[in-house]
Each structure stands twice: as structure tokens, then as C-alpha cells.
Write a protein that holds these residues in place. Structure first.
Motif, mmCIF file in Angstrom:
data_model
loop_
_atom_site.group_PDB
_atom_site.id
_atom_site.type_symbol
_atom_site.label_atom_id
_atom_site.label_comp_id
_atom_site.label_asym_id
_atom_site.label_seq_id
_atom_site.Cartn_x
_atom_site.Cartn_y
_atom_site.Cartn_z
ATOM 1 N N ASP A 195 26.943 80.972 -7.280
ATOM 2 C CA ASP A 195 26.161 80.762 -6.057
ATOM 3 C C ASP A 195 26.285 82.012 -5.178
ATOM 4 O O ASP A 195 27.177 82.837 -5.394
ATOM 5 N N LYS A 216 26.512 82.245 -1.237
ATOM 6 C CA LYS A 216 26.489 81.352 -0.072
ATOM 7 C C LYS A 216 26.151 82.026 1.239
ATOM 8 O O LYS A 216 25.656 81.387 2.147
ATOM 9 N N TYR A 267 30.981 68.336 -10.427
ATOM 10 C CA TYR A 267 30.839 69.769 -10.175
ATOM 11 C C TYR A 267 32.230 70.324 -9.868
ATOM 12 O O TYR A 267 32.910 69.825 -8.967
ATOM 13 N N ASN A 325 32.533 68.461 -6.354
ATOM 14 C CA ASN A 325 31.375 67.760 -5.803
ATOM 15 C C ASN A 325 31.017 66.655 -6.788
ATOM 16 O O ASN A 325 31.156 66.830 -8.002
ATOM 17 N N ARG A 329 28.247 65.512 -7.730
ATOM 18 C CA ARG A 329 26.795 65.610 -7.933
ATOM 19 C C ARG A 329 26.434 66.996 -8.433
ATOM 20 O O ARG A 329 27.265 67.899 -8.440
ATOM 21 N N GLY A 331 25.004 70.654 -8.119
ATOM 22 C CA GLY A 331 25.018 71.614 -7.018
ATOM 23 C C GLY A 331 23.617 72.108 -6.705
ATOM 24 O O GLY A 331 22.724 72.079 -7.550
ATOM 25 N N ASP A 332 23.444 72.561 -5.489
ATOM 26 C CA ASP A 332 22.171 73.109 -5.060
ATOM 27 C C ASP A 332 22.465 74.453 -4.410
ATOM 28 O O ASP A 332 23.213 74.487 -3.425
ATOM 29 N N PRO A 333 21.999 75.581 -4.920
ATOM 30 C CA PRO A 333 20.956 75.783 -5.931
ATOM 31 C C PRO A 333 21.447 76.070 -7.359
ATOM 32 O O PRO A 333 20.707 76.672 -8.141
ATOM 33 N N GLU A 334 22.641 75.613 -7.743
ATOM 34 C CA GLU A 334 23.084 75.828 -9.127
ATOM 35 C C GLU A 334 22.164 75.120 -10.134
ATOM 36 O O GLU A 334 21.850 75.656 -11.208
HETATM 37 N N1 GLY Z 1 26.048 75.079 -4.084
HETATM 38 C C1 GLY Z 1 27.130 74.338 -3.599
HETATM 39 C C2 GLY Z 1 26.872 72.898 -3.431
HETATM 40 O O1 GLY Z 1 25.924 72.341 -3.946
HETATM 41 O O2 GLY Z 1 27.667 72.253 -2.766
#
Ligand code: GLY
Ligand code: AMP
Length: 424
Positions: free
Chosen positions: A213, A215, A270, A286, A288, A290-293
Motif C-alpha cells: 500500500d 498510505k 488481512y 484486518n 476483511r 484491504g482497500d486498495p490492496e
Molecule cells: N489498506 C489498508 C486497509 O484496508 O486497512
């Protein structure tokens, strides 16, 4: 098959586009979705990601065959429990397992109990005790709000002063509400960061291709922390030897620990890792995708996503092949200038057909049939290619095909990854 995806960002758009590759999928509803994914899903803006009762009613009324709960909030609130109880099978952990992200104190204690490598830490519910602890511990030091805080509950403090201010704002001023009733203060670690998303059915864990990522808002990893300005996959710092080590010291022990605690984790777990001089350590879990992974990981998945998701729900992951292509992917996020602080919105968005095909839309809305910006991170464009340099070049070429006023993006997504490749 009729599917339901809860959430409305770029991650959800990537999940929806991948699910659609299965010819058995007739329709996908997105609750709430966003105007930029209208070509791929039926969006229901009236039902928010946290409105679980409404989600369950909708799923039952529309005879949904399978639901995917993507964001942390509904998972922590028990969306999977509620949908499952109503007879709708789901992808994602139940409330008891989602605590691995929802409480940092829980996850840190879990790692300590099961000897999973992570930063040294102490947990505090008393502010004076936290402040005294900071007087006795050298900076840099890291202060984390216990609960969910939209990814903003972590302060990497360079000085004791800064750390104390973070503790006060969390515990006294309650800037993150109840999430800051408890804080975790932990050792500052160094090294490259790696995101590893995994599929798990509570017994078997299958890591997906690794990713990186970006950030910070500005080039060269400067500026404010954001929800993520871009990603690349795979992450070149994550060598096969390190992957093997993580499997034995982190991934398998975490799945076994959750099972032993009576909280078997199903869905996507995650692992946010730091490759420190003394080995890989967990920075965060996490519960769930990841965003934007997700926007770089899923385009590299060769197997059918729906089949793999079903296997996590029914416990057959060990018998289900999960294959990734050997190429690389790069996602460049196009944001509104000023993000993550103040920014204007409501600007019309135009895209070439090619860019639209590769776009995962996060912050856009349809106003009288016109797609306009409605958030800080507007959309990401993802390119897949045989090599990382080619994927980066292609992603930036696609980004030029997207136009809206105040478009802002980092120009160095993947640069650090490329330098690692050269060293390796
Ligand atoms: N990219 C980190 C997250 O989804 O928390
Ligand atoms: P998190 O929201 O837990 O992922 O933390 C946000 C960012 O803070 C991480 O991606 C790291 O860059 C940084 N961070 C978190 N914990 C530590 C730590 N113990 N040492 C150094 N940096 C950290």
C-alpha cells in the motif's frame, strides 16, 4: 445466482467485477454501492453499510443466494451473524471473529498468548497511567486507539510530547469516541511493510498474492495518512523464504489461535506485516479485504472468486484450488485535490472506455445521469502486466484517460517496490 455485496467503495467494485466473471451470476446488488459501479451492480443507496436490519430484509425479499460483507463496520456489528440466521449464506467473519480487527487490545493479547511475533506493548484504560508509561519509554513510540477509527486511530509519535498529545486526544477529548476508551502503546518497529490478504475457512489458510500500500498523500511517502493512494502486487520485499516463514510463524498460528479461542475466523483475514531486522512481525490484522490492496490482488486471481468464497463458508478450502497469475498489478488512486483534509466535490467525471474498464470507483455519484465526484478518493485504475515496471507504466497511462476537476494522484506508486526489485 443472485448476489449481494455490502459496502460501496473501490474494494467492493473490485469484488463485484471479479464475481461477475462467473457465468452463473445473474445479478449483483450493492448496498449501498456508488454511482460509478452502476454498470456492474444494482446499487441500493437507501441501505447503508451499517444498516443490518434493512440488509437482512432486502436479502430475504430478493432471494439472495450468497452475500459478501466487505467493510469492517458491518462485520464488527454482526452482519454475517444476522444474515446467516436469516438463511443467507455469507462471506466474512462473524462478530466474535471480527473482533480481531475491532479491538486492538484483543489482537495484541491474542498474539502475546500464542507467541505470534508483534511489537511489544501495554494496554491502558487509565489516562494517567498511560502518560506515566510514556515518561518512562523512549520515543519514537506508537499510540493506537483500541477500537475501529476509520484507519486513523494510529499515531506514530516521534517525541514523547506528541505521544502524550495523542493519548489525551483519544482518552480525554475522545476524538474517536468509544474507540479511545482503551489505548495500546507499542514499540516502534522499522522495515518494509507488506500486506498479505488470505482466504480462510477457520481451519485452512491460503495466502493471496502479497501487495504494498502507499498510505501517505504525497510523493516520497510524505504528507498525511490516507485510506491508500495506490498499491502494487506482488510486493518484491516479500520473498518466497519470508512467505514460508510467515506461514509457519504468523498465518497458521493465527488461524489456530482463533479456533482455540472459540472464534474460528472465516472469510478474508488481512495480515499487515512489517519485515523488521529481527524478522516479520504483525502490525495489524484486518477482518476483511484491504482497500486498495483488493484492487491489485483480485485482478491477479485466476480461480473463480465465488467458488473460493463458498469454500471459506462451507469449510472446503483445503480441497479448493486457489491460483494467482505470475504477473504484476499496479493501482493508482485518483483523488480530489486536498484529500484527506478539505476538498471540493461534485465535479463531472469523464473516462475513456479503456480507463472505465480498468477503473474501480470509490467516491462518485450519479446526478441526473452524470457521474460526479463525491469523495476524497474518487477511483483507482488498475493495470496488469507481465512485469511490475510495465504494470506501473500502463496504470499511469490509464490514469491519463480519466478527467475531473481537481484530479490529484501520487506520481511514484511502485517506485519503492522497483528499488527493492533492483536490490534483489
Ligand atoms: N489498506 C489498508 C486497509 O484496508 O486497512
Ligand atoms: P495501522 O492502522 O495499524 O495499519 O497503522 C497505520 C500505520 O502506522 C502502519 O501502516 C504503519 O506504517 C504504522 N505503524 C503501526 N504500528 C507501528 C509500529 N509498531 N511501528 C512502526 N510503525 C507502525
Amino acid at each position: 445466482m443472485k448476489l449481494l455485496v455490502i459496502g460501496g467503495g473501490g474494494r467492493e467494485h473490485a469484488i463485484i467485477k471479479k464475481l461477475k466473471e462467473n457465468p452463473a451470476v445473474e445479478v449483483i446488488y450493492a448496498l449501498p454501492g456508488n454511482g460509478g459501479m452502476a454498470a456492474d451492480a444494482i446499487c441500493v443507496p437507501e441501505i447503508g453499510a451499517k444498516e443490518i436490519d434493512k440488509q437482512v430484509k432486502f436479502a430475504v425479499a430478493h432471494s439472495i443466494d450468497y452475500a459478501v460483507v466487505a467493510p469492517d463496520d458491518p462485520l464488527a456489528l454482526g452482519a454475517v451473524d444476522a444474515l446467516t440466521a436469516a438463511g443467507v449464506p455469507c462471506f466474512g467473519p462473524n462478530k466474535a471473529a471480527a473482533i480481531i480487527e475491532a479491538s486492538k487490545a484483543f489482537s495484541k493479547d491474542l498474539m502475546k498468548k500464542y507467541r505470534i511475533p508483534t511489537a511489544q506493548y501495554e494496554t491502558f484504560t487509565d489516562m494517567d497511567a498511560a502518560l506515566r508509561y510514556l515518561d518512562a519509554s523512549p520515543a519514537p513510540i506508537v499510540v493506537k486507539a483500541d477500537g475501529l477509527a476509520l484507519g486513523k486511530g494510529v499515531v506514530v509519535a516521534q517525541t514523547t510530547q506528541e505521544a502524550k498529545a495523542a493519548v489525551r486526544s483519544m482518552m480525554e477529548d475522545k476524538v474517536f469516541g468509544a474507540s479511545g476508551t482503551k489505548v495500546v502503546i507499542e514499540e516502534f518497529l522499522t522495515g518494509p511493510e507488506v500486506s498479505v490478504l488470505s482466504f480462510t475457512d477457520g481451519e485452512t489458510v491460503v495466502p493471496m498474492v502479497s501487495s504494498m500500500d502507499h498510505k501517505r498523500a504525497g510523493d516520497g511517502d510524505t504528507g498525511a495518512n490516507t485510506g491508500g493512494m495506490g498499491t502494487v502486487a506482488p510486493n518484491p520485499f516479500y520473498t518466497p523464504a519470508i512467505a514460508q516463514e510467515c506461514m509457519e510463524t504468523i498465518f497458521k498460528p493465527t488461524i489456530a489461535a482463533m479456533k482455540a479461542e472459540g472464534r474460528p475466523f472465516k472469510g478474508c483475514l488481512y495480515f499487515g506485516l512489517m519485515l523488521t531486522p529481527s524478522g516479520p512481525k504483525v502490525i495489524e490484522y484486518n477482518c476483511r479485504f484491504g482497500d486498495p490492496e483488493t484492487q491489485v490482488v483480485l485482478p491477479l486471481l485466476k480461480s473463480d472468486l465465488l467458488t473460493v468464497m463458498h469454500a471459506t463458508t462451507d469449510g472446503s478450502l483445503a480441497q479448493t484450488p486457489v491460483e494467482f497469475s505470475t504477473g504484476s498489478a499496479c493501482c493508482v488512486v485518483l483523488a480530489s485535490k486536498g484529500y484527506p483534509a478539505k476538498y471540493d466535490k461534485g465535479f463531472p467525471i469523464t473516462m475513456t472506455g479503456e480507463a472505465a474498464e480498468h477503473a474501480y470507483v470509490a467516491g462518485a455519484a450519479l446526478h441526473d445521469g452524470v457521474l460526479v465526484t463525491s469523495g476524497g478518493r474518487v477511483l483507482g485504475v488498475t493495470a496488469v502486466s507481465d512485469t511490475l515496471p510495465a504494470a506501473i507504466t500502463e496504470a499511469y497511462r490509464l490514469a491519463e484517460g480519466v478527467h475531473f476537476e481537481n484530479k490529484y494522484f501520487r506520481t511514484d506508486i511502485g517506485k519503492r517496490a522497483l528499488s527493492a526489485q533492483k536490490e534483489g
